[in-house]
Motif scaffolding. Structure first.
Motif, PDB file in Angstrom:
ATOM      1  N   LEU A  31       0.825  -1.201   0.000  1.00 54.83           N
ATOM      2  CA  LEU A  31       0.000   0.000   0.000  1.00 54.83           C
ATOM      3  C   LEU A  31       0.864   1.258   0.000  1.00 54.83           C
ATOM      4  CD1 LEU A  31      -2.832   1.117   0.028  1.00 54.83           C
ATOM      5  CD2 LEU A  31      -2.847   0.899   2.516  1.00 54.83           C
ATOM      6  N   VAL A  32       1.906   1.265   0.822  1.00 51.90           N
ATOM      7  CA  VAL A  32       2.798   2.419   0.863  1.00 51.90           C
ATOM      8  C   VAL A  32       3.493   2.609  -0.487  1.00 51.90           C
ATOM      9  CG1 VAL A  32       4.958   3.284   1.852  1.00 51.90           C
ATOM     10  CG2 VAL A  32       3.157   2.411   3.342  1.00 51.90           C
ATOM     11  N   LYS A  33       3.936   1.508  -1.090  1.00 53.37           N
ATOM     12  CA  LYS A  33       4.611   1.613  -2.388  1.00 53.37           C
ATOM     13  C   LYS A  33       3.641   2.112  -3.456  1.00 53.37           C
ATOM     14  CE  LYS A  33       8.027  -0.715  -5.223  1.00 53.37           C
ATOM     15  NZ  LYS A  33       8.947  -1.875  -5.316  1.00 53.37           N
ATOM     16  N   THR A  34       2.388   1.662  -3.387  1.00 52.04           N
ATOM     17  CA  THR A  34       1.377   2.129  -4.331  1.00 52.04           C
ATOM     18  C   THR A  34       1.156   3.627  -4.183  1.00 52.04           C
ATOM     19  OG1 THR A  34       0.233  -0.004  -4.386  1.00 52.04           O
ATOM     20  CG2 THR A  34      -1.055   1.947  -4.969  1.00 52.04           C
ATOM     21  N   ILE A  35       1.023   4.102  -2.961  1.00 49.46           N
ATOM     22  CA  ILE A  35       0.804   5.532  -2.710  1.00 49.46           C
ATOM     23  C   ILE A  35       1.990   6.353  -3.220  1.00 49.46           C
ATOM     24  CG2 ILE A  35       0.568   7.271  -0.886  1.00 49.46           C
ATOM     25  CD1 ILE A  35      -1.016   5.133   0.693  1.00 49.46           C
ATOM     26  N   TYR A  82       2.210   0.772  10.033  1.00 52.07           N
ATOM     27  CA  TYR A  82       3.257   0.942   9.023  1.00 52.07           C
ATOM     28  C   TYR A  82       2.869   2.039   8.033  1.00 52.07           C
ATOM     29  CZ  TYR A  82       6.635  -0.248   5.361  1.00 52.07           C
ATOM     30  OH  TYR A  82       7.642  -0.196   4.419  1.00 52.07           O
ATOM     31  N   VAL A  83       1.617   2.009   7.575  1.00 49.61           N
ATOM     32  CA  VAL A  83       1.136   3.025   6.642  1.00 49.61           C
ATOM     33  C   VAL A  83       1.202   4.407   7.291  1.00 49.61           C
ATOM     34  CG1 VAL A  83      -0.872   3.860   5.365  1.00 49.61           C
ATOM     35  CG2 VAL A  83      -0.326   1.420   5.369  1.00 49.61           C
ATOM     36  N   GLN A  84       0.783   4.496   8.524  1.00 50.36           N
ATOM     37  CA  GLN A  84       0.801   5.785   9.215  1.00 50.36           C
ATOM     38  C   GLN A  84       2.217   6.319   9.383  1.00 50.36           C
ATOM     39  OE1 GLN A  84      -1.422   4.479  12.702  1.00 50.36           O
ATOM     40  NE2 GLN A  84      -3.246   5.581  12.017  1.00 50.36           N
ATOM     41  N   ARG A  85       3.199   5.436   9.590  1.00 55.75           N
ATOM     42  CA  ARG A  85       4.588   5.859   9.778  1.00 55.75           C
ATOM     43  C   ARG A  85       5.271   6.250   8.477  1.00 55.75           C
ATOM     44  NH1 ARG A  85       5.060   1.205  12.945  1.00 55.75           N
ATOM     45  NH2 ARG A  85       6.330   0.248  11.306  1.00 55.75           N
ATOM     46  N   HIS A  86       4.909   5.583   7.384  1.00 60.14           N
ATOM     47  CA  HIS A  86       5.680   5.718   6.151  1.00 60.14           C
ATOM     48  C   HIS A  86       4.993   6.525   5.057  1.00 60.14           C
ATOM     49  CE1 HIS A  86       7.705   2.286   8.085  1.00 60.14           C
ATOM     50  NE2 HIS A  86       8.766   2.681   7.415  1.00 60.14           N
ATOM     51  N   SER A  87       3.842   7.081   5.322  1.00 62.68           N
ATOM     52  CA  SER A  87       3.179   7.912   4.326  1.00 62.68           C
ATOM     53  C   SER A  87       2.708   9.203   4.979  1.00 62.68           C
ATOM     54  CB  SER A  87       1.986   7.177   3.706  1.00 62.68           C
ATOM     55  OG  SER A  87       1.319   8.020   2.781  1.00 62.68           O
TER      56      SER A  87
END
Length: 217
Positions: free
Chosen positions: A143-147, A173-178
Protein backbone atom coordinates in the motif's frame (compact mmCIF):
# COMPACT_ATOMS: atom_id res chain seq x y z
CA UNK A 1 -8.80 8.13 10.64
CA UNK A 2 -9.32 4.39 11.12
CA UNK A 3 -12.86 3.01 10.79
CA UNK A 4 -13.67 -0.60 11.71
CA UNK A 5 -17.05 -1.31 10.10
CA UNK A 6 -17.51 -4.28 12.46
CA UNK A 7 -17.42 -2.10 15.58
CA UNK A 8 -21.19 -1.76 15.24
CA UNK A 9 -23.29 -4.82 14.44
CA UNK A 10 -24.75 -4.57 10.94
CA UNK A 11 -24.96 -6.49 7.69
CA UNK A 12 -21.18 -6.11 7.52
CA UNK A 13 -20.89 -8.50 10.49
CA UNK A 14 -22.92 -11.10 8.60
CA UNK A 15 -20.86 -10.75 5.45
CA UNK A 16 -17.57 -10.87 7.36
CA UNK A 17 -18.63 -14.14 8.99
CA UNK A 18 -19.09 -15.65 5.52
CA UNK A 19 -15.90 -14.13 4.10
CA UNK A 20 -13.85 -15.68 6.92
CA UNK A 21 -15.61 -19.08 6.98
CA UNK A 22 -13.34 -21.62 5.25
CA UNK A 23 -16.35 -23.68 4.17
CA UNK A 24 -18.52 -20.86 2.81
CA UNK A 25 -15.60 -19.12 1.10
CA UNK A 26 -15.18 -22.15 -1.19
CA UNK A 27 -18.15 -20.71 -3.08
CA UNK A 28 -16.04 -18.36 -5.19
CA UNK A 29 -18.94 -16.35 -6.56
CA UNK A 30 -20.36 -15.81 -3.05
CA UNK A 31 -16.92 -14.75 -1.79
CA UNK A 32 -16.57 -12.16 -4.56
CA UNK A 33 -20.11 -10.89 -4.00
CA UNK A 34 -19.48 -10.39 -0.28
CA UNK A 35 -16.35 -8.38 -1.05
CA UNK A 36 -18.40 -6.37 -3.53
CA UNK A 37 -21.01 -5.71 -0.83
CA UNK A 38 -18.32 -4.45 1.52
CA UNK A 39 -17.19 -2.08 -1.21
CA UNK A 40 -20.74 -0.79 -1.56
CA UNK A 41 -21.12 -0.16 2.18
CA UNK A 42 -17.75 1.61 2.27
CA UNK A 43 -18.78 3.73 -0.72
CA UNK A 44 -21.95 4.83 1.09
CA UNK A 45 -20.04 5.70 4.28
CA UNK A 46 -17.30 7.55 2.38
CA UNK A 47 -19.93 9.51 0.45
CA UNK A 48 -20.90 11.20 3.72
CA UNK A 49 -17.42 12.74 3.93
CA UNK A 50 -17.32 14.27 0.42
CA UNK A 51 -18.05 17.85 -0.60
CA UNK A 52 -21.49 18.74 -1.99
CA UNK A 53 -23.04 21.69 -3.79
CA UNK A 54 -26.64 22.77 -4.22
CA UNK A 55 -28.27 22.07 -7.57
CA UNK A 56 -31.70 22.96 -8.86
CA UNK A 57 -33.44 20.27 -10.91
CA UNK A 58 -36.76 20.34 -12.70
CA UNK A 59 -39.34 17.70 -11.83
CA UNK A 60 -42.55 17.05 -13.76
CA UNK A 61 -44.35 19.24 -11.19
CA UNK A 62 -41.85 21.99 -10.42
CA UNK A 63 -38.27 22.53 -9.28
CA UNK A 64 -36.31 21.06 -6.38
CA UNK A 65 -33.03 21.94 -4.71
CA UNK A 66 -30.80 18.89 -4.20
CA UNK A 67 -27.24 18.20 -3.05
CA UNK A 68 -24.79 16.68 -5.52
CA UNK A 69 -21.06 15.93 -5.44
CA UNK A 70 -18.88 18.98 -5.96
CA UNK A 71 -16.22 16.71 -7.45
CA UNK A 72 -16.29 13.07 -8.47
CA UNK A 73 -13.74 10.84 -6.67
CA UNK A 74 -11.20 8.62 -8.40
CA UNK A 75 -11.76 4.90 -7.72
CA UNK A 76 -8.59 2.81 -7.72
CA UNK A 77 -7.69 -0.79 -6.97
CA UNK A 78 -4.67 -2.98 -6.48
CA UNK A 79 -4.79 -5.84 -9.00
CA UNK A 80 -5.98 -8.52 -8.91
CA UNK A 81 -7.33 -9.06 -5.42
CA UNK A 82 -9.02 -5.67 -5.20
CA UNK A 83 -11.26 -6.10 -8.25
CA UNK A 84 -14.36 -7.36 -6.41
CA UNK A 85 -14.30 -4.50 -3.88
CA UNK A 86 -13.56 -2.10 -6.74
CA UNK A 87 -16.77 -3.22 -8.42
CA UNK A 88 -18.71 -2.47 -5.24
CA UNK A 89 -17.28 1.03 -5.10
CA UNK A 90 -18.01 1.64 -8.78
CA UNK A 91 -21.60 0.44 -8.33
CA UNK A 92 -22.14 3.53 -6.18
CA UNK A 93 -19.61 6.00 -7.60
CA UNK A 94 -20.68 5.24 -11.14
CA UNK A 95 -19.42 8.52 -12.64
CA UNK A 96 -15.91 8.29 -11.19
CA UNK A 97 -12.64 7.93 -13.08
CA UNK A 98 -10.66 4.73 -12.47
CA UNK A 99 -7.09 3.87 -11.48
CA UNK A 100 -5.38 0.45 -11.53
CA UNK A 101 -2.14 -0.66 -9.91
CA UNK A 102 -0.44 -4.07 -10.20
CA UNK A 103 1.36 -4.42 -6.87
CA UNK A 104 2.14 -7.93 -5.66
CA UNK A 105 4.51 -9.91 -3.46
CA UNK A 106 7.50 -11.32 -5.32
CA UNK A 107 8.67 -14.21 -3.15
CA UNK A 108 12.34 -15.04 -2.58
CA UNK A 109 13.84 -18.47 -1.94
CA UNK A 110 14.56 -17.64 1.71
CA UNK A 111 10.85 -17.06 2.36
CA UNK A 112 11.05 -13.27 2.30
CA UNK A 113 9.34 -11.17 -0.34
CA UNK A 114 9.67 -7.86 -2.14
CA UNK A 115 6.83 -5.70 -3.44
CA UNK A 116 6.81 -5.63 -7.24
CA UNK A 117 4.89 -2.84 -8.94
CA UNK A 118 4.89 -3.18 -12.72
CA UNK A 119 1.83 -1.30 -14.01
CA UNK A 120 -0.05 1.87 -13.09
CA UNK A 121 -2.94 3.44 -14.99
CA UNK A 122 -4.26 6.57 -13.33
CA UNK A 123 -6.02 9.85 -14.16
CA UNK A 124 -4.74 13.20 -12.80
CA UNK A 125 -5.02 13.23 -9.00
CA UNK A 126 -4.20 16.80 -7.94
CA UNK A 127 -6.83 17.90 -5.44
CA UNK A 128 -8.96 14.80 -6.01
CA UNK A 129 -10.33 12.30 -3.51
CA UNK A 130 -8.84 8.86 -4.22
CA UNK A 131 -10.62 5.73 -2.99
CA UNK A 132 -8.28 2.73 -3.19
CA UNK A 133 -9.41 -0.88 -2.59
CA UNK A 134 -7.27 -3.80 -1.48
CA UNK A 135 -9.01 -6.57 0.51
CA UNK A 136 -6.05 -7.34 2.81
CA UNK A 137 -3.96 -4.68 4.52
CA UNK A 138 -1.32 -6.93 6.05
CA UNK A 139 2.22 -5.54 6.32
CA UNK A 140 1.23 -2.27 4.62
CA UNK A 141 4.28 -2.42 2.33
CA UNK A 142 2.39 -2.79 -0.96
CA UNK A 143 0.00 0.00 0.00
CA UNK A 144 2.80 2.42 0.86
CA UNK A 145 4.61 1.61 -2.39
CA UNK A 146 1.38 2.13 -4.33
CA UNK A 147 0.80 5.53 -2.71
CA UNK A 148 4.39 6.52 -3.55
CA UNK A 149 3.95 5.61 -7.22
CA UNK A 150 0.59 7.26 -7.74
CA UNK A 151 2.10 10.50 -6.42
CA UNK A 152 3.52 10.81 -9.95
CA UNK A 153 -0.03 11.58 -11.11
CA UNK A 154 -0.59 14.39 -8.61
CA UNK A 155 -1.29 14.92 -4.93
CA UNK A 156 -4.78 13.78 -3.84
CA UNK A 157 -6.63 15.92 -1.32
CA UNK A 158 -7.51 12.74 0.58
CA UNK A 159 -6.97 8.98 0.18
CA UNK A 160 -9.56 6.51 1.45
CA UNK A 161 -8.29 2.93 1.78
CA UNK A 162 -11.03 0.28 1.62
CA UNK A 163 -10.12 -3.19 2.86
CA UNK A 164 -11.91 -6.31 4.08
CA UNK A 165 -9.42 -7.03 6.86
CA UNK A 166 -6.62 -4.80 8.11
CA UNK A 167 -3.87 -5.73 10.55
CA UNK A 168 -2.90 -3.23 13.24
CA UNK A 169 0.77 -3.71 12.28
CA UNK A 170 0.01 -2.77 8.67
CA UNK A 171 -2.08 0.22 9.71
CA UNK A 172 0.77 1.50 11.87
CA UNK A 173 3.26 0.94 9.02
CA UNK A 174 1.14 3.03 6.64
CA UNK A 175 0.80 5.78 9.21
CA UNK A 176 4.59 5.86 9.78
CA UNK A 177 5.68 5.72 6.15
CA UNK A 178 3.18 7.91 4.33
CA UNK A 179 2.54 11.61 4.83
CA UNK A 180 -0.63 11.52 2.71
CA UNK A 181 -4.00 12.44 4.21
CA UNK A 182 -5.37 8.89 4.67
CA UNK A 183 -8.49 7.25 6.09
CA UNK A 184 -8.73 3.45 6.37
CA UNK A 185 -12.12 1.72 6.17
CA UNK A 186 -11.91 -1.93 7.22
CA UNK A 187 -14.52 -4.66 7.38
CA UNK A 188 -12.63 -5.82 10.47
CA UNK A 189 -9.22 -5.40 12.11
CA UNK A 190 -6.97 -8.23 13.34
CA UNK A 191 -3.86 -7.89 15.49
CA UNK A 192 -1.50 -10.67 14.36
CA UNK A 193 0.75 -11.38 11.37
CA UNK A 194 2.56 -14.63 10.61
CA UNK A 195 6.30 -14.64 9.87
CA UNK A 196 5.39 -14.69 6.16
CA UNK A 197 3.19 -11.61 6.50
CA UNK A 198 -0.29 -13.17 6.50
CA UNK A 199 -3.06 -11.84 8.76
CA UNK A 200 -4.24 -14.08 11.63
CA UNK A 201 -7.03 -15.13 11.87
CA UNK A 202 -7.63 -13.27 8.60
CA UNK A 203 -9.29 -15.24 5.82
CA UNK A 204 -6.52 -16.68 3.66
CA UNK A 205 -5.44 -15.36 0.26
CA UNK A 206 -8.26 -13.10 -0.96
CA UNK A 207 -7.04 -13.06 -4.55
CA UNK A 208 -6.89 -16.86 -4.78
CA UNK A 209 -10.29 -17.25 -3.11
CA UNK A 210 -11.86 -14.77 -5.52
CA UNK A 211 -10.14 -15.71 -8.76
CA UNK A 212 -8.28 -19.01 -8.34
CA UNK A 213 -4.78 -20.08 -7.35
CA UNK A 214 -1.76 -18.53 -9.04
CA UNK A 215 1.82 -19.58 -9.63
CA UNK A 216 4.05 -17.93 -7.00
CA UNK A 217 6.74 -15.68 -8.47
Amino acid sequence: MIINLSDTNSLVSEWMSEIRDEVIQKDRMRFRRNLERLGEVAAYEISKTLMYVDKEVETPLGSAHVQVFKYQPVIGTILRAGLAMHQGLVNYFDKADHAYVSAYRKHNRDGSFDISLEYVSCPPLDGKVLILSDPMLATGASLVKTIEHIAEFGKPAHIHIVTAIACTIGIEYVQRHSDANISIWAGDIDDELTAKGYIVPGLGDAGDLAFGEKVQQ
